[in-house]
Design a protein around this motif. Structure first.
Motif, short mmCIF file in Angstrom:
data_model
loop_
_atom_site.label_atom_id
_atom_site.label_comp_id
_atom_site.label_asym_id
_atom_site.label_seq_id
_atom_site.Cartn_x
_atom_site.Cartn_y
_atom_site.Cartn_z
N TRP A 1 0.78 -1.31 0.10
CA TRP A 1 0.02 -0.19 0.12
C TRP A 1 0.97 1.63 0.72
O TRP A 1 1.96 0.78 0.57
CB TRP A 1 -1.16 0.00 0.73
CG TRP A 1 -1.53 1.11 1.37
CD1 TRP A 1 -2.62 1.66 0.38
CD2 TRP A 1 -1.27 2.06 2.63
NE1 TRP A 1 -2.93 3.10 1.54
CE2 TRP A 1 -2.16 3.21 2.36
CE3 TRP A 1 -0.29 2.08 3.58
CZ2 TRP A 1 -2.46 4.85 3.61
CZ3 TRP A 1 -0.73 3.45 4.50
CH2 TRP A 1 -1.65 4.16 4.20
N THR A 2 0.63 2.33 -0.87
CA THR A 2 1.09 3.35 -1.16
C THR A 2 0.24 3.95 -0.74
O THR A 2 -0.82 4.52 -1.79
CB THR A 2 1.64 4.14 -2.55
OG1 THR A 2 3.17 2.49 -2.35
CG2 THR A 2 1.75 5.14 -2.57
N ARG A 3 0.20 5.28 0.10
CA ARG A 3 -0.81 6.20 0.56
C ARG A 3 -1.90 7.27 -0.45
O ARG A 3 -0.47 7.05 -1.42
CB ARG A 3 -0.76 7.30 1.63
CG ARG A 3 -1.63 8.25 1.76
CD ARG A 3 -1.29 8.92 3.27
NE ARG A 3 -2.44 10.04 4.20
CZ ARG A 3 -2.29 10.64 4.99
NH1 ARG A 3 -2.06 10.20 5.91
NH2 ARG A 3 -2.98 11.44 5.18
#
Length: 270
Positions: free
Chosen positions: A159-161
């Motif tokens: 996950w990458t914001r």
């Protein structure tokens, strides 16, 4: 007056949802009388999204238009949703996924009636289950990570914001993000998108540690109760989610055929 059927309302809502994402990300789009296309471009090989929104008389003609679009966009990978089932994209190098039902819930209250946010109830097996709307960047990030890891969205892991649900989506009045917590820990989430005629439910996800505790049901019920209960609700159901949606009052309006190309097309030999 030509009133769209529920199936077309579901198609239009899905198109609006993807166009909303395109605005938030700054992606190119094309709207056609038969389809909506979004040139997803987080990375050069990000799968483009195409949604067939209306019946077509000549599959071959539509396939030719799609080929022209993909050539213009230099499409390497794509996902296409065809709720009418007449296209054959094997010649595009695509694979047909298992059919999934387009489901609609007619307007009306949910079990338990209106919900005051945050909604608090007891989880199955004990513990406190809370559902609230994500209205700031921090809560959105929690919901986004829950969706990426719980759905799961393999292409977005790790996950990458902001990669899946950018913060600009908070400022789209049609989009609402819902986050469920189990004993204070993020456990489930979904998005709803209201286009003025229907409310679509998207990306319903529960993290593995919380499955079987009633999280998805609480999140979806709260979203339905709070996000325009006077409109029909629409979604596309996975095999795992379909039994829950039927219990929530959704019924099947026909199968949709998804085609996906996960690798660049092979080049023709000289």
């Amino acid at each position: 007056m030509n009133v769209p059927r529920r199936l077309e309302q579901a198609n239009d809502n899905a198109a609006a949802f993807w166009l909303g994402q395109a605005r938030a990300h700054g992606w190119q789009t094309r709207t056609h009388e038969l389809f909506t296309a979004v040139r997803c471009a987080r990375t050069p090989d990000d799968p483009h999204r195409i949604l067939i929104t209306r019946p077509y008389a000549e599959p071959g003609s539509l396939e030719a238009e799609l080929a022209e679009l993909m050539a213009a966009w230099s499409t390497l990978r794509f996902t296409l949703e065809d709720p009418y089932g007449g296209l054959d994209l094997t010649g595009f190098g695509a694979t047909r996924l298992p059919l999934m039902p387009v489901m609609v819930r007619e307007p009306g209250p949910v079990a338990g009636g209106p919900r005051t946010l945050p909604y608090v109830c007891e989880a199955q097996g004990g513990g406190s289950l809370t559902v609230d709307e994500a209205t700031d960047g921090g809560l959105l990030a929690e919901a986004e990570r829950t969706i990426v890891d719980g759905f799961p969205q393999r292409a977005r892991q790790p996950w990458t914001r902001g990669a899946a649900v950018p913060e600009r989506m908070l400022y789209d009045p049609s989009c609402r993000i819902w986050l469920g917590r189990l004993d204070g820990t993020a456990a489930g989430a979904c998005l709803t998108y209201d286009d003025g005629r229907a409310t679509g439910v998207y990306w319903v996800a529960t993290l593995p540690f919380a499955r079987g505790r009633g999280v998805a049901r609480a999140v979806v019920e709260t979203a339905l109760a709070a996000a325009h209960p006077g409109r029909p609700a629409t979604l596309v159901a996975t095999a795992a989610g379909e039994p829950l949606y039927r219990r929530l009052g959704f019924d099947d309006r026909g199968p949709t055929c998804w085609w996906t190309r996960t690798a660049p097309p092979a080049r023709a030999k000289a």
